[in-house]
Design a protein around this motif. Structure first.
Motif, mmCIF file in Angstrom:
data_model
loop_
_atom_site.group_PDB
_atom_site.id
_atom_site.type_symbol
_atom_site.label_atom_id
_atom_site.label_comp_id
_atom_site.label_asym_id
_atom_site.label_seq_id
_atom_site.Cartn_x
_atom_site.Cartn_y
_atom_site.Cartn_z
ATOM 1 N N LEU A 118 0.823 -1.204 0.000
ATOM 2 C CA LEU A 118 0.000 0.000 0.000
ATOM 3 C C LEU A 118 0.861 1.259 0.000
ATOM 4 O O LEU A 118 0.578 2.221 -0.726
ATOM 5 N N LEU A 119 1.923 1.275 0.802
ATOM 6 C CA LEU A 119 2.827 2.418 0.830
ATOM 7 C C LEU A 119 3.485 2.628 -0.528
ATOM 8 O O LEU A 119 3.602 3.765 -1.012
ATOM 9 N N ASN A 120 3.918 1.537 -1.137
ATOM 10 C CA ASN A 120 4.557 1.644 -2.441
ATOM 11 C C ASN A 120 3.573 2.147 -3.490
ATOM 12 O O ASN A 120 3.919 2.991 -4.322
ATOM 13 N N ALA A 121 2.340 1.647 -3.435
ATOM 14 C CA ALA A 121 1.327 2.068 -4.406
ATOM 15 C C ALA A 121 0.967 3.541 -4.219
ATOM 16 O O ALA A 121 0.782 4.274 -5.197
ATOM 17 N N ALA A 122 0.869 3.988 -2.972
ATOM 18 C CA ALA A 122 0.559 5.395 -2.699
ATOM 19 C C ALA A 122 1.692 6.295 -3.191
ATOM 20 O O ALA A 122 1.447 7.347 -3.808
ATOM 21 N N THR A 123 2.929 5.884 -2.937
ATOM 22 C CA THR A 123 4.085 6.656 -3.399
ATOM 23 C C THR A 123 4.126 6.704 -4.919
ATOM 24 O O THR A 123 4.356 7.756 -5.519
ATOM 25 N N ASP A 124 3.874 5.568 -5.552
ATOM 26 C CA ASP A 124 3.909 5.499 -7.009
ATOM 27 C C ASP A 124 2.827 6.376 -7.626
ATOM 28 O O ASP A 124 3.041 7.008 -8.667
ATOM 29 N N ALA A 125 1.649 6.446 -6.980
ATOM 30 C CA ALA A 125 0.563 7.276 -7.498
ATOM 31 C C ALA A 125 0.952 8.749 -7.483
ATOM 32 O O ALA A 125 0.685 9.486 -8.443
ATOM 33 N N VAL A 126 1.591 9.191 -6.407
ATOM 34 C CA VAL A 126 2.017 10.589 -6.320
ATOM 35 C C VAL A 126 3.110 10.875 -7.353
ATOM 36 O O VAL A 126 3.075 11.887 -8.059
ATOM 37 N N VAL A 127 4.089 9.980 -7.458
ATOM 38 C CA VAL A 127 5.195 10.189 -8.402
ATOM 39 C C VAL A 127 4.694 10.165 -9.840
ATOM 40 O O VAL A 127 5.127 10.974 -10.666
#
Length: 244
Positions: A62-71
């Motif tokens: 979830l953290l990786n997906a949230a970070t990827d969405a912002v980037v």
């Protein structure tokens, strides 16, 4: 009868991975990484933790997906879907490599300021897609600058480390200031710090005293871009030396 009608009219948006990620970003922004739990997320989404696990396997994903969405949002805003673009397309659009690097750098800087947890996540997982998106973009622009192959990794890594380091430190400074001195604004904080610098021992801190007024008047984003330009100047100078 009226109650049954209200239940019929109330239609919840279907739970999806996108909705979960959006809610996770909001929770991370308000409560930080420690506040991101599946129980808190379930409450925000008005669902059960089990329904969330259907879409994501755990907190790390979830953290990786949230970070990827912002980037990914930064990339789209900066280069109109840079992930699918080529260097020739960037040139055709009239964007120089230097401008592309500055644009991405500011995008990441602003994103880390708006979402302080982003900096930690990018630095924590160097082999995952969010950081690789940024590194790939920087690398393409370094290539477009004509940097010799042997120096490309160093040039792109230097830019990346500067962006993450300064962006993360700026966000940390903001968070620390707000926590320690709630109710004070940036101008008041810089005035106080500048005055403290100007009052230092002149023998022990001659340089710091001399730039105290610059601290008070500086703009974080302007200073950040100035640092990017210094690195780009060094990259260009080394390229020219290698070519001679």
């Amino acid at each position: 009868m009226a109650a049954r009608t209200r239940r019929t009219e109330r239609r919840e948006e279907p739970l999806s991975r996108e909705r979960i990620i959006e809610a996770a970003i909001g929770l991370l922004d308000t409560a930080g990484e420690g506040g991101l739990t599946f129980r808190a997320l379930a409450e925000r989404l008005a669902t059960g933790p089990g329904a969330i696990y259907w879409h994501v396997s755990g907190k790390d994903e979830l953290l990786n997906a949230a970070t990827d969405a912002v980037v990914a949002g930064i990339m789209t805003a900066d280069t109109n879907d840079t992930a699918a673009a080529t260097d020739s397309a960037d040139t055709a659009a009239g964007t120089t490599p230097q401008e592309a690097i500055r644009g991405l750098a500011l995008g990441v800087f602003d994103a880390i300021e708006a979402h302080p947890w982003i900096g930690t996540q990018l630095a924590r997982a160097p082999g995952q897609s969010p950081l690789l998106r940024v590194f790939e973009h920087l690398g393409r622009q370094v290539q477009a600058l004509g940097v010799p192959h042997a120096a490309q990794f160093t040039a792109a890594s230097s830019l990346l480390n500067y962006i993450l380091g300064v962006g993360g430190q700026n966000a940390a400074n903001t968070q620390t200031h707000l926590a320690r001195q709630p109710g004070t604004n940036r101008t008041e904080f810089l005035d106080t710090t500048s005055a403290a610098w100007a009052d230092l021992d002149p023998d022990a801190y001659p340089f710091t005293r001399n730039v105290a007024d610059q601290l008070r008047d500086h703009d974080d984003r302007t200073e950040f871009v100035a640092g990017i330009d210094l690195i780009l100047t060094g990259i260009t100078a080394r390229r020219q030396v290698a070519a001679d």
